[in-house]
Design a protein around this motif. Structure first.
Motif, short mmCIF file in Angstrom:
data_model
loop_
_atom_site.label_atom_id
_atom_site.label_comp_id
_atom_site.label_asym_id
_atom_site.label_seq_id
_atom_site.Cartn_x
_atom_site.Cartn_y
_atom_site.Cartn_z
N GLU A 36 0.75 -1.36 0.05
CA GLU A 36 0.05 -0.06 -0.05
C GLU A 36 0.91 1.23 0.15
O GLU A 36 0.42 2.19 -0.60
CB GLU A 36 -0.96 -0.10 1.36
CG GLU A 36 -1.48 1.11 1.51
CD GLU A 36 -2.24 1.30 2.78
OE1 GLU A 36 -2.81 2.43 3.03
OE2 GLU A 36 -2.55 0.45 3.49
N LEU A 37 1.97 1.39 0.79
CA LEU A 37 2.71 2.62 0.99
C LEU A 37 3.92 2.71 0.47
O LEU A 37 4.51 3.91 0.04
CB LEU A 37 2.81 2.58 2.30
CG LEU A 37 1.65 2.78 3.29
CD1 LEU A 37 2.14 2.55 4.74
CD2 LEU A 37 0.91 4.26 3.16
N PHE A 38 4.62 1.45 -0.20
CA PHE A 38 6.08 1.64 -0.70
C PHE A 38 6.11 0.65 -1.90
O PHE A 38 5.36 0.00 -2.13
CB PHE A 38 6.95 0.86 0.44
CG PHE A 38 7.04 1.44 1.75
CD1 PHE A 38 7.31 2.96 1.85
CD2 PHE A 38 6.48 0.62 2.78
CE1 PHE A 38 7.21 3.48 3.28
CE2 PHE A 38 6.40 1.47 4.03
CZ PHE A 38 6.60 2.72 4.32
N GLU A 39 7.18 1.25 -2.70
CA GLU A 39 7.48 0.54 -4.03
C GLU A 39 8.62 -0.24 -3.33
O GLU A 39 8.86 -0.96 -2.30
CB GLU A 39 8.05 1.48 -4.96
CG GLU A 39 6.75 2.44 -5.61
CD GLU A 39 7.27 3.12 -6.74
OE1 GLU A 39 6.88 2.64 -7.74
OE2 GLU A 39 7.93 4.33 -6.48
N GLY A 40 9.67 -0.54 -4.24
CA GLY A 40 11.03 -1.40 -3.96
C GLY A 40 11.67 -0.79 -2.92
O GLY A 40 11.89 0.33 -2.95
N ASN A 41 12.36 -1.51 -2.17
CA ASN A 41 13.43 -1.49 -1.22
C ASN A 41 14.49 -2.28 -1.27
O ASN A 41 14.43 -3.36 -1.61
CB ASN A 41 12.89 -1.16 0.34
CG ASN A 41 11.95 0.07 0.40
OD1 ASN A 41 12.53 1.11 0.72
ND2 ASN A 41 10.71 -0.12 0.42
N LEU A 42 15.71 -1.70 -0.65
CA LEU A 42 16.92 -2.28 -0.43
C LEU A 42 16.72 -3.38 0.46
O LEU A 42 17.20 -4.71 0.53
CB LEU A 42 18.09 -1.56 -0.07
CG LEU A 42 18.65 -0.58 -1.43
CD1 LEU A 42 19.91 0.50 -0.65
CD2 LEU A 42 19.12 -1.38 -2.31
N THR A 43 15.88 -3.16 1.39
CA THR A 43 15.64 -3.79 2.68
C THR A 43 14.54 -3.64 3.46
O THR A 43 13.63 -2.72 3.08
CB THR A 43 16.76 -3.55 3.87
OG1 THR A 43 16.41 -2.39 4.60
CG2 THR A 43 18.04 -3.50 3.40
N GLY A 44 14.09 -4.84 4.23
CA GLY A 44 12.93 -4.75 5.07
C GLY A 44 13.15 -5.47 6.19
O GLY A 44 13.86 -6.34 6.07
N THR A 45 12.51 -5.12 7.53
CA THR A 45 13.29 -5.68 8.82
C THR A 45 11.83 -6.09 9.64
O THR A 45 10.89 -5.11 9.49
CB THR A 45 13.91 -4.75 9.45
OG1 THR A 45 14.95 -4.25 8.56
CG2 THR A 45 14.44 -5.17 10.58
N VAL A 46 12.00 -7.02 10.47
CA VAL A 46 10.84 -7.43 11.36
C VAL A 46 11.79 -7.72 12.50
O VAL A 46 12.86 -7.92 12.66
CB VAL A 46 10.20 -8.69 10.95
CG1 VAL A 46 9.20 -8.41 9.89
CG2 VAL A 46 10.94 -9.70 10.86
N ASP A 50 15.33 -8.84 13.37
CA ASP A 50 15.91 -8.47 14.72
C ASP A 50 17.15 -7.95 14.58
O ASP A 50 18.00 -8.06 15.33
CB ASP A 50 15.96 -9.45 16.05
CG ASP A 50 14.42 -10.29 16.09
OD1 ASP A 50 13.68 -9.58 15.78
OD2 ASP A 50 14.67 -11.43 16.74
N GLY A 51 17.29 -7.03 13.54
CA GLY A 51 18.55 -6.27 13.35
C GLY A 51 18.23 -4.88 12.67
O GLY A 51 16.77 -4.57 12.73
N TRP A 52 19.26 -4.10 12.34
CA TRP A 52 19.01 -2.92 11.76
C TRP A 52 19.77 -2.91 10.42
O TRP A 52 20.63 -3.53 10.21
CB TRP A 52 19.45 -1.83 12.51
CG TRP A 52 18.74 -1.68 13.92
CD1 TRP A 52 19.03 -2.37 14.99
CD2 TRP A 52 17.29 -1.25 13.90
NE1 TRP A 52 17.66 -2.05 15.93
CE2 TRP A 52 16.92 -1.47 15.42
CE3 TRP A 52 16.37 -0.50 13.02
CZ2 TRP A 52 15.66 -0.99 15.69
CZ3 TRP A 52 15.05 -0.12 13.55
CH2 TRP A 52 14.91 -0.15 14.90
N PRO A 53 19.29 -2.32 9.28
CA PRO A 53 19.63 -2.62 7.95
C PRO A 53 20.94 -1.94 7.54
O PRO A 53 21.74 -2.21 6.72
CB PRO A 53 18.64 -2.06 7.06
CG PRO A 53 17.99 -0.79 7.94
CD PRO A 53 18.01 -1.36 9.30
N THR A 54 21.45 -0.89 8.37
CA THR A 54 22.94 -0.27 8.00
C THR A 54 23.96 -1.36 8.45
O THR A 54 23.56 -2.14 9.38
CB THR A 54 22.98 1.10 8.95
OG1 THR A 54 22.38 0.86 10.32
CG2 THR A 54 21.95 2.29 8.38
N GLY A 55 25.12 -1.03 7.90
CA GLY A 55 26.30 -2.02 8.15
C GLY A 55 25.92 -3.18 7.24
O GLY A 55 25.77 -4.31 7.69
#
Length: 506
Positions: free
Chosen positions: A381-391, A425-430
């Motif tokens: 609904e809100l986004f197109e493609g992304n490099l990452t997605g996180t849960v 359970d992480g963050w996409p930077t790095g």
């Protein structure tokens, strides 16, 4: 589109690259690997001279830039091993088959060969790792293609100094002359891209810039592949159970990821979706308050960030969780501290055109979602493609031992369809530099969503397939010969196999 004759200086550069293409493609994998390792060693040895230049031109810290030099060297060495291993060649052997299901099959053998000269448009925010010695440059050289780097105007002195180190190392390693060159200037970069001797392009930067260059590459009389990494907002979804287990740790990790390098990272978490009773405000303020101001890369980027930040904070329904700020010095350089704002899901939906675009700088949006709202549909609904997605999940949710497992599985699937990397359970930077890494994703994350600019699969972007039919062994590349002297993995379809294709599934 018609191409115009190049100015003399550019003509010499492109002509030299074209002349180097065949001899460079003929270098042995071992020779190319040794040259890459020599480049990596030379970069590390020159770090003490290069890093101060980078600090002055970009405002990034010594620790960050020294880490980038190391990252670049590690990636180049990884590519050296990959070149010799040869898995990226995807060697396939189909021997002569007189009993083939569709009649006699000739002997067919498939591998990949270098495209030819490639132009790489360097990035501003990674003056080493995505610039002159970055992943695209390393992959182009590893693939056996002459490299022309279009230097970024944000660090011109560093670009020339780094290129000098790399070119000297390549020369000392015995590589053909002019397998690497540098050009400066917007018009010069476009002129090189449109020249028919250039066979591919790479880019890291804005959506607008990348789209314009991709369109140019495709509108040439003979279109060429153009691999651009453009924009990404990297949504993050946090469950209530995860907050209950580690609220403070999630807040601390979030702030660290948003504020690192002043938020000028393509993998910065731009949106974090949380239950509307999240209770994160205090923890976020505690984590963000000590963060020191950081200079943005250049005045243009700083001004763009200030305008985008002001627009978002002035949107009805947006509240500041940690206001942060930005100040400008006498030279127009911007110095920023992290800003985190919050809004309801309804506010985001109502002002999606304003709020859902990337903010290049240390700002992120916390989206408060009503209890019972499914996360999965929000991706499409809100986004197109992304490099990452996180849960972010609780321990029980990670183990699949909760009543909401089906909903979480749907969320992971939704992210998978729209991102190149799915984090738990992480963050996409790095971004880890490793063979299995994917640093790409559907548009607008990248121009071609089957590509990656990190990991050993990056090499294949700059090669094309070719099949040899009924060739004698003396004319075959080593990886396609029956004796396979390089020991490259071969996928073989034995004679007679076609008679049984599909039989297992009857």
């Amino acid at each position: 589109m018609a191409t115009s004759p190049l100015p003399t200086a550019l003509e010499e550069i492109v002509a030299r690259a074209a002349a180097a293409a065949t001899p460079f493609a003929r270098t042995t994998p071992e020779a190319r690997a040794k040259a890459l390792v020599r480049v990596a060693d030379a970069l590390e040895q020159a770090s003490a001279e290069l890093v101060p230049i980078a600090m002055r031109e970009t405002g990034l810290s010594e620790a960050r830039l020294s880490g980038e030099v190391t990252r670049s060297a590690v990636q180049i060495r990884m590519f050296a091993d990959a070149v010799v291993d040869g898995a990226y060649l995807d060697a396939r052997v189909d021997p002569l088959d007189e009993h083939f299901a569709l009649g006699v099959r000739p002997d067919l053998r498939r591998t990949h060969i270098p495209l030819g000269p490639v132009v790489n448009f360097a990035a501003s925010n990674f003056p080493f790792a995505f610039s002159v010695p970055g992943g695209d440059s390393a992959a182009i050289l590893a693939a056996g293609c002459p490299l022309i780097v279009k230097a970024h105007p944000g660090h011109p002195e560093l670009s020339d100094a780094t290129a000098a180190v790399m070119i000297e190392a390549l020369d000392e390693a015995g590589m053909p002359e002019h397998v690497m060159q540098v050009v400066h200037g917007f018009d010069e970069g476009i002129a090189v891209l449109t020249d028919p001797r250039i066979k591919g392009g790479a880019f890291t930067g804005s959506i607008a810039g990348g789209r314009a260059l991709a369109d140019i590459a495709q509108s040439r009389p003979a279109p060429i592949p153009f691999y651009g990494e453009l924009g990404s907002v990297n949504p993050v979804f946090v469950t209530q159970a995860a907050l209950d287990e580690r609220r403070d740790a999630i807040a601390e990790g979030y702030v660290t990821s948003v504020s690192g390098s002043a938020g000028q990272l393509c993998t910065k978490p731009g949106f974090v979706f949380v239950p509307d009773s999240h209770g994160l405000d205090t923890a976020l303020n505690t984590a963000a308050t000590p963060v020191a101001e950081h200079r943005l890369l250049n005045p243009r980027i700083a001004q763009g960030y200030a305008e985008r930040r002001e627009l978002i904070m002035g949107t009805p329904g947006v509240r500041a969780v940690h206001e942060g700020g930005i100040r400008f010095d006498d030279e127009g350089q911007g110095w920023a501290t992290p800003t985190i704002v919050a809004m309801s899901l309804d506010t985001l939906r109502e002002h999606a055109e304003t709020l859902t675009h990337e903010v290049f700088g240390p700002m992120s949006l916390l989206v408060e979602v009503p209890d019972g709202t499914a996360y999965a549909p929000l991706m499409g609904e809100l986004f197109e493609g992304n490099l990452t997605g996180t849960v972010h999940l609780s321990d029980d949710e990670m183990a699949g031992a909760t009543a909401n497992h089906a909903a979480l599985a749907e969320l992971v699937e939704a992210i998978t369809l729209q991102a190149g990397r799915v984090l738990f359970d992480g963050w996409p930077t790095g971004v880890a530099v490793s063979p299995a890494q994917t640093h790409g994703g559907p548009w607008p994350a990248t121009t071609l969503d089957t590509s990656t600019s990190v990991g050993t699969a990056a090499i294949s972007r700059f090669q094309r397939p070719v099949t040899y039919q009924n060739a004698a062994a003396v004319f075959l590349p080593a990886e396609l010969r029956d004796d396979n002297p390089r020991g490259v993995a071969q996928r073989i379809s034995p004679a007679g196999e076609s008679q049984n294709w599909g039989s297992r599934w009857r």
